[in-house]
Design an enzyme around this catalytic site. Structure first.
Site, short mmCIF file in Angstrom:
data_model
loop_
_atom_site.label_atom_id
_atom_site.label_comp_id
_atom_site.label_asym_id
_atom_site.label_seq_id
_atom_site.Cartn_x
_atom_site.Cartn_y
_atom_site.Cartn_z
NE ARG A 234 -5.68 5.17 -3.44
CZ ARG A 234 -4.96 5.69 -4.44
NH1 ARG A 234 -3.95 5.03 -4.95
NH2 ARG A 234 -5.23 6.90 -4.89
CD GLU A 263 0.34 3.66 0.47
OE1 GLU A 263 0.41 4.85 0.13
OE2 GLU A 263 -0.07 2.77 -0.28
CG HIS A 281 1.39 4.88 -3.43
ND1 HIS A 281 0.28 5.03 -2.65
CD2 HIS A 281 0.97 5.11 -4.70
CE1 HIS A 281 -0.77 5.34 -3.42
NE2 HIS A 281 -0.35 5.40 -4.68
#
Ligand code: NAP
Length: 315
Positions: A234, A263, A281
């Site tokens: 993360r 993000e 991601h």
């Protein structure tokens, strides 16, 4: 009557939508205009019995408060750091996620990032496309993996699947996590010690308060100018400003990143660096894994509404 559910986040695959179709009345609040959203919260939200959400969107206490009759939160993803687990537990709301089915593909991406950054694949691809090969522009050799140490932060399902792959490249494995783990002789006593012992530091621990900014300037300095950071965990695990600074000043050698602090925004400085590999991601983003995740995420809802225990409850 079909249960009414809120599907959070705006991008969902056909697999998920097909699996929900016919069994649930779905509402997509993220796609609603503000006035439509207000009417939804007033008239529909009280009837909502389940939320389907992603690992990054999650559901906080305020978001859950909109749904007084909420029974279950199904997370399409393994990371539940964006869900307020305490708030859900206080309301006896079941939380589920999709572990295991994504492990191998995420480990593949971590290994791919490690290879891409060490062999500088994006740079070489750009070099060929730009015609620099024909121009005989100078090119520096890359670094090999054999004999190097991969330090894995979070030696769980993905961390261990990654170790299997990296051993095939002749790498030595070390790790750090709170518990002893399956190979205690390989465990370092702290993340900083792991970074100092590693050529590549690969982050595979969950996000959330306990790991927030665990990789700070001191850890990056321990990894050093010859070291490489790989993050598939993360963005919150890394102090991103410290990372940019360490890369820009040469105190850290390179980085390969699939996840970011905010993000989909990626710091401009990172985008301009040749020693950095960036992906959006996509650890679990394959046809096969997304199919399996859809089946499990909706399977958890199906089990709950059939009066059975959830398939993969969290905790
Ligand atoms: P897992 O099996 O639960 O493994 C997590 C490991 O991290 C555990 O071994 C745990 O050991 C360790 N850990 C937990 N909290 C820690 C802490 N505070 N400090 C140090 N170590 C800690 O989970 P997984 O299935 O491997 O998934 C790991 C993470 O990968 C997920 O939570 C998610 O955030 C991320 N992920 C990313 C993508 C992507 O697309 N990039 C896809 C899937 C998953 P201890 O409890 O003993 O510390």
């Amino acid at each position: 009557m079909k249960p009414e559910i809120a599907v959070l986040g705006s991008v969902w695959t056909e697999e998920v939508l097909r699996a929900l179709d016919g069994h649930y009345t779905c509402h997509f609040p993220a796609r609603m205009a503000p006035d439509e959203r207000a009417a939804y919260e007033r008239d529909v939200a009280p009837r909502i019995r389940a939320v389907l959400t992603t690992g990054t969107v999650g559901l906080d206490a305020a978001g859950a408060a909109v749904y007084p009759g909420l029974e279950i939160v199904s997370v399409h993803g393994v990371g539940v750091d964006a869900v307020d687990l305490d708030a859900m537990a206080a309301r006896r709301i079941v939380v589920t996620n999709t572990p295991d089915v994504l492990t191998e593909d995420v480990a593949d991406l971590a290994a791919a990032l490690l290879l891409a950054v060490s062999r500088r694949l994006p740079l070489l691809d750009r070099y060929v496309r730009a015609g620099h090969w024909e121009e005989k522009r100078p090119l520096q050799p890359a670094r090999s993996l054999r004999g190097k140490v991969a330090g894995i932060y979070g030696y769980g399902r993905i961390g261990q699947a990654l170790a299997t792959r990296l051993r095939a490249f002749g790498m030595e494995i070390r790790y750090f996590q709170r518990s002893a783990g399956p190979e205690p002789q390989l465990r370092c006593d702290s993340l900083r010690e792991l970074a100092a012992a590693s050529d590549f530091l690969v982050l595979c621990a969950p996000g959330g308060a306990a790991t927030r900014h665990a990789v700070d300037a001191a850890v990056l300095d321990a990894l050093g100018p010859e070291g490489t950071l790989v993050n598939i965990a993360r963005g919150s695990v890394v102090d991103e400003a410290a990372l940019v600074e360490a890369l820009a000043s040469g105190r850290l050698g390179a980085a390969a990143l699939d996840v970011f602090a905010d993000e989909p925004r990626v710091p401009k400085a990172l985008r301009g660096m040749d020693n950095v590999v960036l992906t959006p991601h996509v650890g679990s983003f394959t046809v096969e894994t997304r199919r399996a995740m859809a089946s499990l995420a909706v399977g958890n809802l199906d089990a709950h509404f059939a009066g059975r225990p959830a398939l993969t409850p969290v905790g």
